[in-house]
Design a protein around this motif. Sequence first.
Motif, PDB file in Angstrom:
ATOM      1  N   THR A   1      21.860 -15.447 117.162  1.00  0.00           N
ATOM      2  CA  THR A   1      22.749 -15.471 116.000  1.00  0.00           C
ATOM      3  C   THR A   1      21.937 -15.751 114.744  1.00  0.00           C
ATOM      4  O   THR A   1      20.836 -16.302 114.816  1.00  0.00           O
ATOM      5  N   SER A   2      22.479 -15.402 113.614  1.00  0.00           N
ATOM      6  CA  SER A   2      21.784 -15.680 112.360  1.00  0.00           C
ATOM      7  C   SER A   2      22.051 -17.113 111.915  1.00  0.00           C
ATOM      8  O   SER A   2      23.069 -17.706 112.256  1.00  0.00           O
ATOM      9  N   VAL A   3      21.109 -17.660 111.172  1.00  0.00           N
ATOM     10  CA  VAL A   3      21.246 -19.000 110.596  1.00  0.00           C
ATOM     11  C   VAL A   3      21.820 -18.817 109.193  1.00  0.00           C
ATOM     12  O   VAL A   3      21.236 -18.092 108.382  1.00  0.00           O
ATOM     13  N   PRO A   4      22.961 -19.455 108.892  1.00  0.00           N
ATOM     14  CA  PRO A   4      23.583 -19.264 107.577  1.00  0.00           C
ATOM     15  C   PRO A   4      22.636 -19.595 106.420  1.00  0.00           C
ATOM     16  O   PRO A   4      21.931 -20.598 106.447  1.00  0.00           O
ATOM     17  N   LYS A   5      22.603 -18.706 105.433  1.00  0.00           N
ATOM     18  CA  LYS A   5      21.854 -18.882 104.187  1.00  0.00           C
ATOM     19  C   LYS A   5      20.340 -18.953 104.370  1.00  0.00           C
ATOM     20  O   LYS A   5      19.630 -19.465 103.512  1.00  0.00           O
TER      21      LYS A   5
ATOM     22  N   ASP B   1      31.439 -26.268 110.414  1.00  0.00           N
ATOM     23  CA  ASP B   1      31.520 -27.518 109.660  1.00  0.00           C
ATOM     24  C   ASP B   1      32.347 -28.498 110.494  1.00  0.00           C
ATOM     25  O   ASP B   1      33.570 -28.497 110.442  1.00  0.00           O
ATOM     26  N   LEU B   2      31.689 -29.337 111.275  1.00  0.00           N
ATOM     27  CA  LEU B   2      32.373 -30.255 112.187  1.00  0.00           C
ATOM     28  C   LEU B   2      32.977 -31.467 111.491  1.00  0.00           C
ATOM     29  O   LEU B   2      33.921 -32.063 111.993  1.00  0.00           O
ATOM     30  N   THR B   3      32.439 -31.861 110.350  1.00  0.00           N
ATOM     31  CA  THR B   3      32.869 -33.105 109.699  1.00  0.00           C
ATOM     32  C   THR B   3      33.638 -32.886 108.401  1.00  0.00           C
ATOM     33  O   THR B   3      34.050 -33.863 107.771  1.00  0.00           O
ATOM     34  N   GLY B   4      33.808 -31.629 107.986  1.00  0.00           N
ATOM     35  CA  GLY B   4      34.540 -31.346 106.764  1.00  0.00           C
ATOM     36  C   GLY B   4      33.765 -31.636 105.490  1.00  0.00           C
ATOM     37  O   GLY B   4      34.343 -31.707 104.409  1.00  0.00           O
ATOM     38  N   ASP B   5      32.439 -31.807 105.597  1.00  0.00           N
ATOM     39  CA  ASP B   5      31.623 -32.130 104.423  1.00  0.00           C
ATOM     40  C   ASP B   5      30.996 -30.899 103.771  1.00  0.00           C
ATOM     41  O   ASP B   5      30.222 -31.017 102.825  1.00  0.00           O
ATOM     42  N   GLY B   6      31.331 -29.703 104.280  1.00  0.00           N
ATOM     43  CA  GLY B   6      30.777 -28.478 103.717  1.00  0.00           C
ATOM     44  C   GLY B   6      29.431 -28.075 104.296  1.00  0.00           C
ATOM     45  O   GLY B   6      28.907 -27.022 103.974  1.00  0.00           O
ATOM     46  N   ARG B   7      28.844 -28.913 105.139  1.00  0.00           N
ATOM     47  CA  ARG B   7      27.551 -28.603 105.765  1.00  0.00           C
ATOM     48  C   ARG B   7      27.781 -28.049 107.168  1.00  0.00           C
ATOM     49  O   ARG B   7      28.604 -28.558 107.917  1.00  0.00           O
ATOM     50  N   GLN B   8      27.012 -27.036 107.519  1.00  0.00           N
ATOM     51  CA  GLN B   8      27.135 -26.417 108.832  1.00  0.00           C
ATOM     52  C   GLN B   8      26.370 -27.224 109.883  1.00  0.00           C
ATOM     53  O   GLN B   8      25.238 -27.646 109.658  1.00  0.00           O
ATOM     54  N   SER B   9      27.013 -27.436 111.028  1.00  0.00           N
ATOM     55  CA  SER B   9      26.397 -28.095 112.182  1.00  0.00           C
ATOM     56  C   SER B   9      26.355 -27.092 113.319  1.00  0.00           C
ATOM     57  O   SER B   9      27.026 -26.064 113.280  1.00  0.00           O
ATOM     58  N   VAL B  10      25.585 -27.398 114.360  1.00  0.00           N
ATOM     59  CA  VAL B  10      25.508 -26.531 115.538  1.00  0.00           C
ATOM     60  C   VAL B  10      26.394 -27.119 116.633  1.00  0.00           C
ATOM     61  O   VAL B  10      26.247 -28.283 117.012  1.00  0.00           O
ATOM     62  N   LEU B  11      27.308 -26.310 117.139  1.00  0.00           N
ATOM     63  CA  LEU B  11      28.150 -26.664 118.277  1.00  0.00           C
ATOM     64  C   LEU B  11      27.710 -25.774 119.426  1.00  0.00           C
ATOM     65  O   LEU B  11      27.639 -24.550 119.272  1.00  0.00           O
ATOM     66  N   THR B  12      27.395 -26.381 120.576  1.00  0.00           N
ATOM     67  CA  THR B  12      26.828 -25.591 121.666  1.00  0.00           C
ATOM     68  C   THR B  12      27.529 -25.849 122.990  1.00  0.00           C
ATOM     69  O   THR B  12      28.191 -26.876 123.178  1.00  0.00           O
ATOM     70  N   ALA B  13      27.362 -24.908 123.912  1.00  0.00           N
ATOM     71  CA  ALA B  13      27.769 -25.056 125.300  1.00  0.00           C
ATOM     72  C   ALA B  13      26.495 -25.122 126.121  1.00  0.00           C
ATOM     73  O   ALA B  13      25.632 -24.254 125.996  1.00  0.00           O
ATOM     74  N   ARG B  14      26.356 -26.157 126.915  1.00  0.00           N
ATOM     75  CA  ARG B  14      25.163 -26.280 127.749  1.00  0.00           C
ATOM     76  C   ARG B  14      25.570 -26.708 129.144  1.00  0.00           C
ATOM     77  O   ARG B  14      26.671 -27.208 129.364  1.00  0.00           O
ATOM     78  N   ALA B  15      24.677 -26.513 130.098  1.00  0.00           N
ATOM     79  CA  ALA B  15      24.960 -26.875 131.483  1.00  0.00           C
ATOM     80  C   ALA B  15      23.665 -27.286 132.150  1.00  0.00           C
ATOM     81  O   ALA B  15      22.564 -27.038 131.649  1.00  0.00           O
TER      82      ALA B  15
END
Length: 122
Positions: free
Chosen positions: A46-50, A101-115
Motif C-alpha cells: 500500500t502507499s504511505v499517505p503524503k 486516524d485512530l485517535t481523532g487527532d488528524g494523524r494517520q496510524s497503522v492498524l494491522t492484522a497479524r498472526a
Amino acid sequence: PRDDSEELWISDFSLTSRAGGVTKVHTSSGSISKLKSKFPWPNEVTSVPKHSSLMVTDGFLIPTKNDGAIYVLKNPGRNQEEKVKLTSEADWFYHRAVWVDLTGDGRQSVLTARARRTGRYT
C-alpha cells in the motif's frame, strides 16, 4: 484525462524461492520492473499517505516464512530505495495494514492484522 504517472504495485512470492518481492507496473506504458528489496512472503503493498513510500506486510504460517514484519520502502524503484522495518517482535506474520486516524487527532496510524503459528507443523 489519464494520469501517466499512475503505477500498480504487486507483491510476489513463492514456496520454492527464498525471497519474494514487489513489482511495479507503469499503467501508461505497461512496462514492468522489480524492486531491489526482498521479503520472505510479501502479502500486501500500500502507499504511505503524503510520502513517496510504500508499506509492505510480510510473512506467512509456513516454515521459513513465518517471521514476518511490516516495512516501509522509501523511494521505491529508485537508486536510493531504502527498506525500513517498523515491527520488532519475532515470529509474527502480517497480512494487512491500513492507515487510519485512530485517535481523532488528524494523524494517520497503522492498524494491522497479524498472526502467529503455534505448535508443530504436521
